[in-house]
Write a protein that holds these residues in place. Structure first.
Motif, PDB file in Angstrom:
ATOM      1  N   ARG A   3       0.873  -1.157   0.170  1.00 38.34           N
ATOM      2  CA  ARG A   3       0.131  -0.015  -0.104  1.00 38.34           C
ATOM      3  C   ARG A   3       0.889   1.317  -0.100  1.00 38.34           C
ATOM      4  NH1 ARG A   3      -5.382   1.718   1.680  1.00 38.34           N
ATOM      5  NH2 ARG A   3      -5.362   3.832   2.261  1.00 38.34           N
ATOM      6  N   LEU A   4       0.401   2.328  -0.756  1.00 40.38           N
ATOM      7  CA  LEU A   4       1.142   3.484  -1.012  1.00 40.38           C
ATOM      8  C   LEU A   4       0.226   4.722  -0.303  1.00 40.38           C
ATOM      9  CD1 LEU A   4       3.266   3.230  -4.157  1.00 40.38           C
ATOM     10  CD2 LEU A   4       4.087   2.943  -1.730  1.00 40.38           C
ATOM     11  N   GLY A   5       0.458   5.597   0.307  1.00 36.90           N
ATOM     12  CA  GLY A   5      -0.262   6.848   0.548  1.00 36.90           C
ATOM     13  C   GLY A   5       0.283   7.866  -0.451  1.00 36.90           C
ATOM     14  N   ILE A   6      -0.410   9.047  -0.449  1.00 33.74           N
ATOM     15  CA  ILE A   6      -0.188  10.117  -1.171  1.00 33.74           C
ATOM     16  C   ILE A   6       1.252  10.723  -1.326  1.00 33.74           C
ATOM     17  CG2 ILE A   6      -0.734  12.117   0.408  1.00 33.74           C
ATOM     18  CD1 ILE A   6      -2.035  11.674  -3.392  1.00 33.74           C
ATOM     19  N   ALA A  11       6.688  10.550  -4.254  1.00 36.03           N
ATOM     20  CA  ALA A  11       7.956  10.268  -4.378  1.00 36.03           C
ATOM     21  C   ALA A  11       8.195   9.447  -5.624  1.00 36.03           C
ATOM     22  CB  ALA A  11       8.453   9.409  -3.140  1.00 36.03           C
ATOM     23  N   ILE A  12       7.249   8.888  -6.320  1.00 35.11           N
ATOM     24  CA  ILE A  12       7.488   7.973  -7.494  1.00 35.11           C
ATOM     25  C   ILE A  12       7.161   8.765  -8.843  1.00 35.11           C
ATOM     26  CG2 ILE A  12       6.517   5.818  -8.816  1.00 35.11           C
ATOM     27  CD1 ILE A  12       6.305   4.876  -5.790  1.00 35.11           C
ATOM     28  N   ILE A  13       5.909   9.518  -8.648  1.00 34.66           N
ATOM     29  CA  ILE A  13       5.357  10.247  -9.979  1.00 34.66           C
ATOM     30  C   ILE A  13       5.701  11.728  -9.662  1.00 34.66           C
ATOM     31  CG2 ILE A  13       4.130   8.064 -10.748  1.00 34.66           C
ATOM     32  CD1 ILE A  13       1.596   9.498 -10.155  1.00 34.66           C
ATOM     33  N   PRO A  14       5.734  12.516 -10.879  1.00 33.80           N
ATOM     34  CA  PRO A  14       5.838  14.185 -10.469  1.00 33.80           C
ATOM     35  C   PRO A  14       4.773  14.647 -10.389  1.00 33.80           C
ATOM     36  CG  PRO A  14       6.186  13.488 -12.967  1.00 33.80           C
ATOM     37  CD  PRO A  14       6.063  12.096 -12.103  1.00 33.80           C
ATOM     38  N   HIS A  15       3.423  14.246 -10.644  1.00 31.94           N
ATOM     39  CA  HIS A  15       2.237  14.850 -10.518  1.00 31.94           C
ATOM     40  C   HIS A  15       1.771  15.473  -9.322  1.00 31.94           C
ATOM     41  CE1 HIS A  15       2.040  11.994 -13.913  1.00 31.94           C
ATOM     42  NE2 HIS A  15       1.366  12.583 -14.403  1.00 31.94           N
ATOM     43  N   PRO A  18      -3.496  20.089  -8.852  1.00 32.42           N
ATOM     44  CA  PRO A  18      -4.572  19.472  -8.806  1.00 32.42           C
ATOM     45  C   PRO A  18      -4.804  18.290  -9.925  1.00 32.42           C
ATOM     46  CG  PRO A  18      -4.995  21.523 -10.305  1.00 32.42           C
ATOM     47  CD  PRO A  18      -3.654  21.553  -9.599  1.00 32.42           C
ATOM     48  N   PHE A  19      -3.541  18.025 -10.288  1.00 32.11           N
ATOM     49  CA  PHE A  19      -3.413  16.877 -11.512  1.00 32.11           C
ATOM     50  C   PHE A  19      -3.143  15.650 -11.074  1.00 32.11           C
ATOM     51  CE2 PHE A  19      -2.336  15.275 -15.811  1.00 32.11           C
ATOM     52  CZ  PHE A  19      -3.283  15.571 -16.441  1.00 32.11           C
ATOM     53  N   LEU A  20      -2.770  15.461  -9.691  1.00 33.12           N
ATOM     54  CA  LEU A  20      -2.527  14.269  -9.345  1.00 33.12           C
ATOM     55  C   LEU A  20      -3.857  13.492  -8.987  1.00 33.12           C
ATOM     56  CD1 LEU A  20      -0.596  11.926  -8.176  1.00 33.12           C
ATOM     57  CD2 LEU A  20      -0.745  13.238  -5.879  1.00 33.12           C
ATOM     58  N   LEU A  21      -4.181  12.424  -9.771  1.00 33.16           N
ATOM     59  CA  LEU A  21      -5.583  11.971 -10.002  1.00 33.16           C
ATOM     60  C   LEU A  21      -5.715  10.495  -9.168  1.00 33.16           C
ATOM     61  CD1 LEU A  21      -6.461  12.949 -13.349  1.00 33.16           C
ATOM     62  CD2 LEU A  21      -7.286  13.751 -11.527  1.00 33.16           C
ATOM     63  N   VAL A  22      -4.687  10.012  -8.237  1.00 29.71           N
ATOM     64  CA  VAL A  22      -4.880   8.891  -7.479  1.00 29.71           C
ATOM     65  C   VAL A  22      -4.692   9.226  -6.005  1.00 29.71           C
ATOM     66  CG1 VAL A  22      -3.495   6.682  -7.193  1.00 29.71           C
ATOM     67  CG2 VAL A  22      -3.462   7.724  -9.562  1.00 29.71           C
ATOM     68  N   ASP A  23      -5.449   8.629  -5.185  1.00 31.48           N
ATOM     69  CA  ASP A  23      -5.398   8.857  -3.848  1.00 31.48           C
ATOM     70  C   ASP A  23      -4.616   8.018  -3.032  1.00 31.48           C
ATOM     71  OD1 ASP A  23      -7.191  11.227  -4.017  1.00 31.48           O
ATOM     72  OD2 ASP A  23      -9.047   9.991  -3.797  1.00 31.48           O
ATOM     73  N   TYR A  24      -4.538   6.951  -3.389  1.00 33.03           N
ATOM     74  CA  TYR A  24      -3.659   5.637  -2.784  1.00 33.03           C
ATOM     75  C   TYR A  24      -3.948   4.585  -3.562  1.00 33.03           C
ATOM     76  CZ  TYR A  24      -7.935   3.043  -1.145  1.00 33.03           C
ATOM     77  OH  TYR A  24      -9.172   2.565  -1.214  1.00 33.03           O
ATOM     78  N   ILE A  25      -2.510   3.989  -3.638  1.00 30.20           N
ATOM     79  CA  ILE A  25      -2.275   2.631  -4.208  1.00 30.20           C
ATOM     80  C   ILE A  25      -2.516   1.414  -3.270  1.00 30.20           C
ATOM     81  CG2 ILE A  25      -0.565   1.152  -5.305  1.00 30.20           C
ATOM     82  CD1 ILE A  25      -1.360   3.646  -6.925  1.00 30.20           C
ATOM     83  N   GLU A  26      -3.361   0.606  -3.417  1.00 31.16           N
ATOM     84  CA  GLU A  26      -3.871  -0.343  -2.630  1.00 31.16           C
ATOM     85  C   GLU A  26      -2.577  -1.712  -2.434  1.00 31.16           C
ATOM     86  OE1 GLU A  26      -7.910  -2.679  -2.085  1.00 31.16           O
ATOM     87  OE2 GLU A  26      -7.155  -3.377  -3.988  1.00 31.16           O
ATOM     88  N   ASP A  27      -2.242  -1.876  -4.024  1.00 35.19           N
ATOM     89  CA  ASP A  27      -1.349  -2.890  -4.021  1.00 35.19           C
ATOM     90  C   ASP A  27      -0.421  -2.746  -5.516  1.00 35.19           C
ATOM     91  OD1 ASP A  27       0.026  -5.112  -3.593  1.00 35.19           O
ATOM     92  OD2 ASP A  27      -1.253  -6.774  -4.195  1.00 35.19           O
ATOM     93  N   PHE A  28       0.937  -3.100  -5.347  1.00 37.69           N
ATOM     94  CA  PHE A  28       1.558  -2.981  -6.685  1.00 37.69           C
ATOM     95  C   PHE A  28       2.791  -3.838  -6.567  1.00 37.69           C
ATOM     96  CE2 PHE A  28       4.075  -0.326  -3.878  1.00 37.69           C
ATOM     97  CZ  PHE A  28       5.228  -0.271  -4.400  1.00 37.69           C
ATOM     98  N   LYS A  83      12.965   8.596 -12.670  1.00 37.83           N
ATOM     99  CA  LYS A  83      12.538   9.076 -14.043  1.00 37.83           C
ATOM    100  C   LYS A  83      11.213   9.852 -14.273  1.00 37.83           C
ATOM    101  CE  LYS A  83      16.248   6.010 -15.969  1.00 37.83           C
ATOM    102  NZ  LYS A  83      16.624   4.843 -16.878  1.00 37.83           N
ATOM    103  N   ILE A  84      10.757   9.824 -15.560  1.00 39.74           N
ATOM    104  CA  ILE A  84       9.319  10.238 -15.777  1.00 39.74           C
ATOM    105  C   ILE A  84       8.689   9.271 -16.925  1.00 39.74           C
ATOM    106  CG2 ILE A  84       7.878  12.084 -16.589  1.00 39.74           C
ATOM    107  CD1 ILE A  84       9.923  14.076 -15.466  1.00 39.74           C
ATOM    108  N   ALA A  85       7.506   9.104 -16.595  1.00 45.57           N
ATOM    109  CA  ALA A  85       6.949   8.078 -17.954  1.00 45.57           C
ATOM    110  C   ALA A  85       5.918   9.416 -18.563  1.00 45.57           C
ATOM    111  CB  ALA A  85       6.150   7.267 -17.269  1.00 45.57           C
ATOM    112  N   LEU A  86       6.300   9.436 -19.700  1.00 42.41           N
ATOM    113  CA  LEU A  86       5.265  10.368 -20.694  1.00 42.41           C
ATOM    114  C   LEU A  86       4.371   9.514 -21.522  1.00 42.41           C
ATOM    115  CD1 LEU A  86       7.990  12.564 -22.217  1.00 42.41           C
ATOM    116  CD2 LEU A  86       6.684  12.999 -20.106  1.00 42.41           C
ATOM    117  N   PHE A  87       3.182  10.249 -21.757  1.00 43.09           N
ATOM    118  CA  PHE A  87       2.062   9.314 -22.377  1.00 43.09           C
ATOM    119  C   PHE A  87       2.702   9.038 -24.099  1.00 43.09           C
ATOM    120  CE2 PHE A  87      -2.449   9.623 -20.829  1.00 43.09           C
ATOM    121  CZ  PHE A  87      -2.733   8.223 -21.056  1.00 43.09           C
ATOM    122  N   GLY A  88       2.449   8.004 -24.391  1.00 42.83           N
ATOM    123  CA  GLY A  88       2.752   7.936 -25.912  1.00 42.83           C
ATOM    124  C   GLY A  88       1.876   7.475 -26.854  1.00 42.83           C
ATOM    125  N   GLY A  89       0.590   7.173 -25.998  1.00 38.92           N
ATOM    126  CA  GLY A  89      -0.681   6.932 -26.970  1.00 38.92           C
ATOM    127  C   GLY A  89      -1.612   6.022 -26.215  1.00 38.92           C
TER     128      GLY A  89
END
Length: 143
Positions: A3-6, A11-15, A18-28, A83-89
């Protein structure tokens, strides 16, 4: 379960708001999948104009939320940290339902292909067990 909190997500993604659209990660599992949630409230900035008389979360933002969950999966790999992940398609995208204030949006992205800095995630968004959107999202890892 991982589980990951905000703060851990930030710490992983740069968002950021108001553009961070994930409140928490349940599992990964790094490089394999991530499952996260967005608790949709009436106070979301986009509801002011989409649509005031019938608030609906824009489909493109649902796909962006799925991509952010996928970014957590791919950027949590040791070799991609910082690093950063950019949208490709976006491929095979379909919308099957609406997301409204009060909904708890489940976001699942599984990495299905990876070749060098490019990869593809199979992504599904659902509310109360009902699929509201699905797509294949392509990303590019940059330094």
């Amino acid at each position: 379960m991982n589980r990951l909190g905000i703060k851990e997500i930030e710490a992983i993604i740069p968002h950021r708001h108001p553009f961070l659209l994930v409140d928490y990660i349940e599992d990964f599992e790094p490089g394999v999948f991530a499952t996260g949630y967005k608790c949709v409230t009436f106070r979301e900035d986009f509801f002011a104009g989409h649509f005031p008389q019938m608030p609906v979360m824009p489909g493109v933002l649902i796909i962006e939320a799925l991509a952010q969950v996928g970014a957590v999966a791919i950027l949590s790999k040791e070799e991609n940290k910082g690093k950063i992940a950019l949208f490709g398609g976006i491929d095979k995208c379909r919308f099957k339902g609406q997301v409204q204030p009060g909904d708890k949006l489940k976001l699942e992205t599984r990495i299905i292909k990876e070749k060098g800095p490019v990869g593809v995630g199979e992504a599904i968004a659902s509310v109360d067990g009902k699929m509201v959107a699905k797509a294949e999202v392509t990303f590019m890892i940059v330094a």
